[in-house]
Design a protein around this motif. Structure first.
Motif, PDB file in Angstrom:
ATOM      1  N   VAL A 137       0.866  -1.185   0.000  1.00 17.20           N
ATOM      2  CA  VAL A 137       0.000   0.000   0.000  1.00 17.20           C
ATOM      3  C   VAL A 137       0.897   1.228   0.000  1.00 17.20           C
ATOM      4  N   TRP A 138       0.631   2.145  -0.937  1.00 13.13           N
ATOM      5  CA  TRP A 138       1.380   3.387  -1.071  1.00 13.13           C
ATOM      6  C   TRP A 138       0.415   4.551  -0.907  1.00 13.13           C
ATOM      7  N   VAL A 139       0.637   5.376   0.109  1.00 15.92           N
ATOM      8  CA  VAL A 139      -0.241   6.510   0.407  1.00 15.92           C
ATOM      9  C   VAL A 139       0.139   7.695  -0.476  1.00 15.92           C
ATOM     10  N   THR A 140      -0.867   8.285  -1.148  1.00 16.21           N
ATOM     11  CA  THR A 140      -0.614   9.437  -2.010  1.00 16.21           C
ATOM     12  C   THR A 140      -1.041  10.744  -1.348  1.00 16.21           C
ATOM     13  N   THR A 141      -2.152  10.734  -0.585  1.00 19.25           N
ATOM     14  CA  THR A 141      -2.577  11.921   0.165  1.00 19.25           C
ATOM     15  C   THR A 141      -3.201  11.480   1.481  1.00 19.25           C
ATOM     16  N   GLY A 142      -3.070  12.317   2.493  1.00 17.25           N
ATOM     17  CA  GLY A 142      -3.676  12.033   3.789  1.00 17.25           C
ATOM     18  C   GLY A 142      -2.831  11.103   4.640  1.00 17.25           C
ATOM     19  N   GLU A 143      -3.453  10.572   5.673  1.00 18.29           N
ATOM     20  CA  GLU A 143      -2.776   9.662   6.600  1.00 18.29           C
ATOM     21  C   GLU A 143      -3.594   8.388   6.716  1.00 18.29           C
ATOM     22  N   LEU A 144      -2.916   7.252   6.722  1.00 20.87           N
ATOM     23  CA  LEU A 144      -3.572   5.955   6.755  1.00 20.87           C
ATOM     24  C   LEU A 144      -2.969   5.120   7.876  1.00 20.87           C
ATOM     25  N   PRO A 168      -5.576 -10.971   9.631  1.00 20.66           N
ATOM     26  CA  PRO A 168      -6.629  -9.957   9.569  1.00 20.66           C
ATOM     27  C   PRO A 168      -6.019  -8.558   9.470  1.00 20.66           C
ATOM     28  N   VAL A 169      -6.661  -7.703   8.693  1.00 18.45           N
ATOM     29  CA  VAL A 169      -6.152  -6.351   8.458  1.00 18.45           C
ATOM     30  C   VAL A 169      -7.285  -5.345   8.640  1.00 18.45           C
ATOM     31  N   VAL A 170      -6.957  -4.235   9.312  1.00 19.63           N
ATOM     32  CA  VAL A 170      -7.869  -3.095   9.410  1.00 19.63           C
ATOM     33  C   VAL A 170      -7.157  -1.913   8.772  1.00 19.63           C
ATOM     34  N   ILE A 171      -7.803  -1.302   7.791  1.00 23.65           N
ATOM     35  CA  ILE A 171      -7.267  -0.120   7.127  1.00 23.65           C
ATOM     36  C   ILE A 171      -8.161   1.033   7.555  1.00 23.65           C
ATOM     37  N   ALA A 172      -7.557   2.041   8.218  1.00 19.26           N
ATOM     38  CA  ALA A 172      -8.346   3.114   8.819  1.00 19.26           C
ATOM     39  C   ALA A 172      -7.811   4.491   8.459  1.00 19.26           C
ATOM     40  N   ASN A 173      -8.734   5.409   8.278  1.00 21.44           N
ATOM     41  CA  ASN A 173      -8.401   6.821   8.138  1.00 21.44           C
ATOM     42  C   ASN A 173      -8.891   7.488   9.417  1.00 21.44           C
ATOM     43  N   GLN A 174      -7.999   7.700  10.353  1.00 23.69           N
ATOM     44  CA  GLN A 174      -8.362   8.259  11.646  1.00 23.69           C
ATOM     45  C   GLN A 174      -8.250   9.774  11.673  1.00 23.69           C
ATOM     46  N   SER A 175      -8.006  10.374  10.516  1.00 23.42           N
ATOM     47  CA  SER A 175      -7.857  11.824  10.438  1.00 23.42           C
ATOM     48  C   SER A 175      -9.202  12.480  10.100  1.00 23.42           C
ATOM     49  N   HIS A 176      -9.141  13.791   9.900  1.00 23.44           N
ATOM     50  CA  HIS A 176     -10.343  14.558   9.552  1.00 23.44           C
ATOM     51  C   HIS A 176     -10.401  14.904   8.065  1.00 23.44           C
ATOM     52  N   LEU A 177      -9.469  14.353   7.277  1.00 19.50           N
ATOM     53  CA  LEU A 177      -9.415  14.600   5.845  1.00 19.50           C
ATOM     54  C   LEU A 177      -9.418  13.274   5.095  1.00 19.50           C
ATOM     55  N   PRO A 178      -9.894  13.261   3.850  1.00 16.86           N
ATOM     56  CA  PRO A 178      -9.845  12.012   3.067  1.00 16.86           C
ATOM     57  C   PRO A 178      -8.404  11.559   2.860  1.00 16.86           C
ATOM     58  N   CYS A 179      -8.248  10.274   2.624  1.00 13.61           N
ATOM     59  CA  CYS A 179      -6.937   9.687   2.359  1.00 13.61           C
ATOM     60  C   CYS A 179      -7.019   8.898   1.060  1.00 13.61           C
ATOM     61  N   SER A 180      -6.023   9.070   0.207  1.00 11.59           N
ATOM     62  CA  SER A 180      -5.941   8.285  -1.029  1.00 11.59           C
ATOM     63  C   SER A 180      -4.697   7.426  -0.980  1.00 11.59           C
ATOM     64  N   TYR A 181      -4.846   6.202  -1.483  1.00 11.14           N
ATOM     65  CA  TYR A 181      -3.702   5.292  -1.525  1.00 11.14           C
ATOM     66  C   TYR A 181      -3.845   4.334  -2.697  1.00 11.14           C
ATOM     67  N   VAL A 182      -2.705   3.779  -3.094  1.00  8.12           N
ATOM     68  CA  VAL A 182      -2.661   2.831  -4.193  1.00  8.12           C
ATOM     69  C   VAL A 182      -2.284   1.463  -3.611  1.00  8.12           C
ATOM     70  N   VAL A 183      -3.006   0.442  -4.028  1.00  6.12           N
ATOM     71  CA  VAL A 183      -2.698  -0.928  -3.637  1.00  6.12           C
ATOM     72  C   VAL A 183      -2.147  -1.634  -4.869  1.00  6.12           C
ATOM     73  N   VAL A 184      -0.962  -2.216  -4.723  1.00  8.28           N
ATOM     74  CA  VAL A 184      -0.378  -3.022  -5.784  1.00  8.28           C
ATOM     75  C   VAL A 184      -0.310  -4.436  -5.229  1.00  8.28           C
ATOM     76  N   LEU A 185      -0.898  -5.380  -5.953  1.00 13.48           N
ATOM     77  CA  LEU A 185      -0.870  -6.750  -5.456  1.00 13.48           C
ATOM     78  C   LEU A 185      -0.489  -7.719  -6.551  1.00 13.48           C
ATOM     79  N   ALA A 186       0.133  -8.790  -6.095  1.00 16.58           N
ATOM     80  CA  ALA A 186       0.569  -9.851  -7.001  1.00 16.58           C
ATOM     81  C   ALA A 186      -0.019 -11.162  -6.515  1.00 16.58           C
ATOM     82  N   ARG A 187      -0.493 -11.953  -7.445  1.00 11.46           N
ATOM     83  CA  ARG A 187      -1.007 -13.266  -7.093  1.00 11.46           C
ATOM     84  C   ARG A 187       0.160 -14.187  -6.770  1.00 11.46           C
ATOM     85  N   SER A 188       0.020 -14.971  -5.729  1.00 11.37           N
ATOM     86  CA  SER A 188       1.105 -15.881  -5.374  1.00 11.37           C
ATOM     87  C   SER A 188       0.689 -17.319  -5.571  1.00 11.37           C
TER      88      SER A 188
END
Length: 188
Positions: A137-144, A168-188
């Motif tokens: 996961v690569w964050v482009t704007t905000g905080e994740l 198990p994974v929890v992905i959260a935006n705990q800030s007061h602004l939107p957050c954008s991020y890119v997910v790059v995944l590879a099948r294993s």
């Protein structure tokens, strides 16, 4: 079903039904394999409700697909060039997060997804969602904030986290602004 940003609501409902029927599964069998109630699956297939990200991940995992793979099958085959105007958008009805399928092909091991997570929202994924993939996961704007297994990671713009062993994974935006991020995944 206004949670799908484009006109793919009917396509997604049909694809879920086709994936279930292709395996010869009843609603009850898919419910057992996915952990999603039979009633919910039936409503999704009849386009009475729009599934959340968590439900789609559970259904995709039961079909031995990634979420991106399920959405790609719903949208139809993609070429090598993924034009911005043709990339599928989907909005989670619970969190309001918007997911853009940047790149995914069945003959290519890499998938790319862009997500905008509204302020104060989070998404939880079971370990099974990561059983056959590796991702970063690569964050482009905000905080994740990512809770992965027993670890907590706070990512700022430009930060990138490669996920460890499936858990198990929890992905959260705990800030007061939107957050954008890119997910790059590879099948294993």
């Amino acid at each position: 079903m206004d949670t799908l940003v484009d006109d793919s609501a009917a396509k997604l409902a049909r694809r879920i039904r086709l994936e279930r029927e292709a395996r010869g599964w009843s609603l009850a069998e898919l419910a057992e394999a996915s952990g999603v109630s039979k009633a919910s699956i039936s409503k999704i297939e009849r386009e009475e409700v729009s599934p959340t990200a968590v439900i789609l991940v559970r259904l995709a995992t039961a079909f031995d697909l990634t979420l991106a793979g399920l959405l790609l099958r719903a949208e139809g085959e993609a070429g090598r060039l993924s034009r911005a105007g043709e990339q599928a958008l989907w909005r989670d009805p619970d969190t309001g997060y918007v997911r853009r399928q940047i790149y995914n092909r069945p003959d290519h091991p890499i998938e790319m997804v862009q997500v905008e997570l509204p302020a104060g929202r989070q998404v939880e994924f079971p370990a099974s969602a990561y059983a056959h993939i590796r991702q970063a996961v690569w964050v482009t704007t905000g905080e994740l904030t990512i809770h992965e297994g027993g670890e907590r990671h706070v990512l700022a713009p430009g930060d990138c986290l490669g996920f460890g062993a499936p858990g198990p994974v929890v992905i959260a935006n705990q800030s007061h602004l939107p957050c954008s991020y890119v997910v790059v995944l590879a099948r294993s």
